[in-house]
Design a protein around this motif. Structure first.
Motif, PDB file in Angstrom:
ATOM      1  N   PRO A 109     -46.974 -32.821  -1.420  1.00  7.97           N
ATOM      2  CA  PRO A 109     -45.995 -32.741  -0.478  1.00  7.97           C
ATOM      3  C   PRO A 109     -45.326 -33.946   0.252  1.00  7.97           C
ATOM      4  O   PRO A 109     -45.898 -35.057   0.171  1.00  7.97           O
ATOM      5  N   THR A 110     -44.241 -33.710   0.279  1.00 10.85           N
ATOM      6  CA  THR A 110     -43.305 -34.836   0.925  1.00 10.85           C
ATOM      7  C   THR A 110     -42.307 -34.560   1.676  1.00 10.85           C
ATOM      8  O   THR A 110     -41.970 -33.133   1.606  1.00 10.85           O
ATOM      9  N   TYR A 111     -41.614 -35.296   2.656  1.00 11.51           N
ATOM     10  CA  TYR A 111     -40.469 -34.789   3.498  1.00 11.51           C
ATOM     11  C   TYR A 111     -39.403 -34.686   2.720  1.00 11.51           C
ATOM     12  O   TYR A 111     -38.573 -35.719   2.260  1.00 11.51           O
ATOM     13  N   PRO A 112     -38.740 -33.333   2.448  1.00  7.89           N
ATOM     14  CA  PRO A 112     -37.747 -33.388   1.455  1.00  7.89           C
ATOM     15  C   PRO A 112     -36.210 -33.898   2.007  1.00  7.89           C
ATOM     16  O   PRO A 112     -35.536 -34.502   1.261  1.00  7.89           O
ATOM     17  N   GLU A 113     -36.039 -34.130   3.357  1.00  5.43           N
ATOM     18  CA  GLU A 113     -34.653 -34.666   3.723  1.00  5.43           C
ATOM     19  C   GLU A 113     -34.778 -36.331   3.660  1.00  5.43           C
ATOM     20  O   GLU A 113     -33.622 -36.650   3.727  1.00  5.43           O
ATOM     21  N   PHE A 119     -39.061 -42.531   2.890  1.00  2.00           N
ATOM     22  CA  PHE A 119     -40.301 -42.171   3.153  1.00  2.00           C
ATOM     23  C   PHE A 119     -41.537 -42.826   2.768  1.00  2.00           C
ATOM     24  O   PHE A 119     -42.484 -42.777   3.581  1.00  2.00           O
ATOM     25  N   PHE A 122     -42.045 -44.968   5.749  1.00  2.00           N
ATOM     26  CA  PHE A 122     -42.553 -44.370   6.784  1.00  2.00           C
ATOM     27  C   PHE A 122     -44.019 -44.591   6.572  1.00  2.00           C
ATOM     28  O   PHE A 122     -44.794 -44.849   7.671  1.00  2.00           O
TER      29      PHE A 122
ATOM     30  N   THR B   6     -43.745 -44.518  15.533  1.00  2.00           N
ATOM     31  CA  THR B   6     -43.421 -44.259  14.121  1.00  2.00           C
ATOM     32  C   THR B   6     -42.993 -42.762  13.697  1.00  2.00           C
ATOM     33  O   THR B   6     -42.220 -42.393  12.985  1.00  2.00           O
ATOM     34  N   SER B  17     -30.924 -35.004   9.966  1.00  2.00           N
ATOM     35  CA  SER B  17     -30.615 -34.989   8.812  1.00  2.00           C
ATOM     36  C   SER B  17     -30.549 -33.714   8.448  1.00  2.00           C
ATOM     37  O   SER B  17     -30.123 -33.085   7.306  1.00  2.00           O
ATOM     38  N   LEU B  79     -44.247 -26.979   4.465  1.00  2.00           N
ATOM     39  CA  LEU B  79     -43.911 -27.839   3.383  1.00  2.00           C
ATOM     40  C   LEU B  79     -45.251 -28.498   2.895  1.00  2.00           C
ATOM     41  O   LEU B  79     -45.341 -28.984   1.896  1.00  2.00           O
ATOM     42  N   GLY B  80     -46.425 -28.360   3.320  1.00  2.00           N
ATOM     43  CA  GLY B  80     -47.868 -28.923   3.122  1.00  2.00           C
ATOM     44  C   GLY B  80     -47.886 -30.306   3.649  1.00  2.00           C
ATOM     45  O   GLY B  80     -48.772 -30.690   3.035  1.00  2.00           O
ATOM     46  N   THR B  81     -46.556 -30.768   4.217  1.00  2.00           N
ATOM     47  CA  THR B  81     -46.851 -32.492   4.618  1.00  2.00           C
ATOM     48  C   THR B  81     -47.862 -32.568   5.896  1.00  2.00           C
ATOM     49  O   THR B  81     -48.102 -33.557   6.046  1.00  2.00           O
ATOM     50  N   LEU B  84     -50.550 -34.113   4.360  1.00  2.00           N
ATOM     51  CA  LEU B  84     -50.061 -35.756   4.167  1.00  2.00           C
ATOM     52  C   LEU B  84     -50.228 -36.522   5.642  1.00  2.00           C
ATOM     53  O   LEU B  84     -50.997 -37.451   5.547  1.00  2.00           O
TER      54      LEU B  84
END
Lengths: 271, 243
Positions: A109-113, A119, A122, B6, B17, B79-81, B84
């Protein structure tokens, strides 16, 4: 860090390792159990992973691989048992444990935007890197995973293989002593798979690495040890070479052990 | 704290965005402006102040703020993030605080963009700008209180619609607790509860700010309110993160 009777991993008993501590065990899992209601997803799992080992975590879908990795990463609290990373208990000292850990969650999973660089910057900032060092870390991780070509693209516009590599880059950012990668090569093309395996091979001597995978050839290619898990229990813990004795392929061993689920553990291999 | 900032920075950039930020801000400005000039009788009152504008804020935020908070944790889950974020080396409170701060700053930006109203009263008359400033401070505190409630409820459920509806309902309880209908009803029957209801009411405290009164007990109230719900958020998150 607790250390006890040392054992050459290659000579370890094929049965679940129990409470043997390796000299340089960076991952120590003891009697880890996770229950969801009445369903036991992970049942009394114990193993240790030493520096220099690459542990392949195998098992059918739903066997408890991801749940075990989530508990190890400190995301899911265990119902019983303990997990330690570099001596830090993931429940009692979560931040210390997570500092030594690079984790690729299932599905990367990652932040899509966000852009790839954004990323990774961050993640680097959260990990405490500032200024030039953060820049270097991100550049290095992108070089390792060959992401430079897409560095400014939003992650949502990338292909599956690139997304996976962004997740991998995030896990490698801080050069952690322990890597836990849930299906790191899923969705990659054969060239990329080869590249990621070579990368894991290069990093192996200085780290303790756990990868889960469905691709049995991958275990042959990169792992020094394989654990097969079914119905939440460890049924085999042995080097892949040993599993393939007597001319049987790893796939055959896998099918024998996991299809006859509930059968006595390791009937064939222990012989 | 650095980790929290952060996270806040990432979140805030995330708002801008996606269309979320622009839709929220435009709808907020249109509704607050329209209510001020129609129901609020901004001109007909003949007074150079922003009371008509401020009086609608708790009710406008009642629907807009939960729309902002419902996705806070639910989106991370989708998103599953969340897996993370919470396996990065930061304490859970830092993630909670970071998300809250980003949403709060965002509400602050939306409020700041109502500055044409402030310009208008200053051109048409000579308002007490101190009172206007405390009014804005009150708006920000109300937004913070709603955000804290909404964020905690977003952590408690996977479903964004449920998070929205519950947040509106809980925020409504805290606004309505101080309204005359509720307090009169209670004081007729259970006087002790009427006092408690008034003491807990967000709207009652907010009215003090719009009159230019910044009382320490009101600041303590909002700080405690926000702190309590952020703490609740961290507890709920720790308990339900993997569900």
């Amino acid at each position: 860090m607790p250390s006890g009777a040392c054992g050459d991993p290659a000579l370890a008993d094929l049965r679940p390792a129990g409470d043997t501590h390796l000299a340089d065990a960076l991952i120590e899992i003891e009697r880890l159990t996770k229950r969801f209601g009445t369903f036991t997803a992970v049942d009394d799992v114990s193993f240790t992973v030493a520096r220099g080992e690459v542990l392949g975590f195998l098992g059918p879908n739903g066997a408890g691989k991801s749940t075990t990795m989530r508990m190890l990463a400190g995301f899911m609290p265990p119902s019983a048992g303990t997990a330690r990373i570099c001596g830090a208990d993931v429940v009692d000292q979560p931040v210390a444990a997570k500092r030594s850990l690079g984790f690729l969650p299932e599905g990367a999973p990652t932040y899509p935007e966000m852009s790839v660089t954004g990323f990774l910057r961050f993640c680097a900032r959260i990990r405490g890197f500032r200024g030039a060092e953060s820049y270097d870390r991100v550049a290095h991780a992108m070089a390792l995973t060959q992401l430079e070509g897409v560095r400014l693209q939003p992650i949502e516009t990338l292909s599956k293989g690139f997304k996976r590599r962004v997740g991998l880059a995030q896990a490698l950012l801080h050069d952690p002593p322990v890597l836990v990668l849930d299906e790191p090569t899923d969705g990659l093309d054969p060239n990329q798979k080869h590249e990621v395996r070579a990368l894991i091979g290069r990093m192996a001597p200085s780290k303790a690495i756990v990868i889960s995978t469905h691709i049995l050839e991958e275990v042959d290619a990169v792992c020094t040890r394989a654990i097969i898990i079914a119905r939440g229990r460890v049924i085999v813990d042995a080097p892949p070479r040993e599993l393939e004795r007597e001319g049987r392929s790893l796939e055959q061993v896998f099918r024998d052990l996991t299809l006859g689920e509930g059968a006595a553990p390791v009937p064939a291999v222990a012989a | 704290m650095r980790a929290a900032l952060t996270v806040a920075g990432r979140e805030l950039a995330g708002y801008f965005s996606t269309p979320v930020a622009y839709v929220f801000i435009v709808i907020f400005l249109v509704l607050s402006g329209a209510l001020t000039f129609t129901l609020g009788n901004f001109f007909a009152r003949g007074q150079a102040d922003l009371i008509p504008f401020f009086s609608f804020i708790p009710w406008l935020f009642l629907f807009l703020v939960p729309a902002l908070t419902m996705r806070l944790w639910a989106e991370e889950r989708r998103l599953g993030t969340i897996e993370l974020l919470l396996t990065l080396p930061l304490p859970a409170w830092a993630a909670v605080l970071g998300k809250f701060l980003a949403a709060w700053v965002f509400c602050g930006i939306a409020l700041a963009l109502t500055f044409p109203l402030w310009l208008t009263v200053n051109i048409l008359g000579e308002p007490d700008n101190g009172v206007i400033l405390t009014g804005y401070l009150g708006c920000l505190l109300v937004a913070g209180a709603y955000l804290a409630i909404g964020a905690a409820l977003s952590a408690a459920t996977k479903n964004q619609v449920i998070a929205f509806v519950l947040a509106v309902a809980v925020c409504f309880v805290f606004v309505a607790a101080g309204s005359p209908i509720v307090t009169e009803f209670l004081s007729d029957r259970i006087p002790a509860l009427a006092e408690a209801a008034r003491a807990l009411s967000v709207a009652d405290r907010f009215n003090g700010f719009t009159r230019g009164v910044v009382a320490l007990r009101d600041i303590v109230y909002f700080a405690g309110f926000i702190g309590f719900f952020l703490f609740l958020n961290a507890v709920v998150l720790d308990h339900r993160k993997a569900d």
